[in-house]
Design an enzyme around this catalytic site. Structure first.
Site, PDB file in Angstrom:
ATOM      1  N   GLY A  11       0.884  -1.130   0.027  1.00  0.00           N
ATOM      2  CA  GLY A  11       0.042   0.002  -0.152  1.00  0.00           C
ATOM      3  C   GLY A  11       0.949   1.288   0.058  1.00  0.00           C
ATOM      4  N   CYS A  12       0.609   2.124   0.954  1.00  0.00           N
ATOM      5  CA  CYS A  12       1.208   3.504   1.092  1.00  0.00           C
ATOM      6  C   CYS A  12       2.649   3.264   1.165  1.00  0.00           C
ATOM      7  CB  CYS A  12       0.704   4.588   1.807  1.00  0.00           C
ATOM      8  SG  CYS A  12       1.699   5.969   1.883  1.00  0.00           S
TER       9      CYS A  12
END
Length: 169
Positions: A11-12
């Site tokens: 993800g991030c």
């Protein structure tokens, strides 16, 4: 010292970088993008969801201190590997759960570790296992983001709770 490299997406990359920096034996964590056709790319282009690039971190680790299976197990624990192209509020292929491998031996090993850990998950692990292609270092503003921006709302509400959870174990 004997260093190896692995590229992971959870993800991030701000969160991934902060969490992997806590592991003994991890020597360098660099946020970036991997998997696209281009040799250069920007954060804005990746966030548009119109490229093949995925937000990742490039991790260098000392194999005399930490083994790849431990890194992959940690990777599985710090995000939801059963969520397809989505992590929390981050939605799109650029936020995929992914392991980029450099050779077939690494690919087979990663598949074995993931398969062994499937028992820990109710839903099927959908982590992508892809050949490493065109890693691009993210812009300076994304490097060491948590350490330089601890009061940023994302850091306070997403990264800090994950770091606290690690400390409690």
């Amino acid at each position: 010292m004997n260093y190896e490299k692995i590229i992971l997406g959870t993800g991030c990359f701000w969160c991934t970088e902060a969490l992997f920096k806590t592991l003994e034996g991890v020597k360098k964590v660099t946020p970036g993008y991997c998997g696209g056709k281009e040799q250069t790319i920007t954060y804005q282009e990746v966030c548009s969801g119109t490229t093949e690039f995925i937000e990742v971190v490039e991790i260098y680790y000392d194999i005399n201190i930490i083994k790849l299976d431990h890194i992959i197990e940690f990777f599985l624990k710090i995000h939801d590997p059963t969520s397809f192209e989505k992590q929390g509020n981050d939605i799109g292929k650029q936020y995929s759960s992914v392991v980029f491998y450099k050779d077939e031996k690494t690919k087979d090993f990663v598949k074995q570790v993931i398969s062994k850990n499937q028992i820990n998950y109710k839903n099927k692990i959908v982590t992508k296992i892809l050949i490493e292609k065109n890693f691009v270092v993210a812009e300076n503003v994304h490097q060491n983001f948590y350490a330089l921006n601890e009061t940023h709302p994302y850091c306070q509400f997403v990264i800090k709770p994950k770091l606290n959870k690690l400390e409690d174990k």
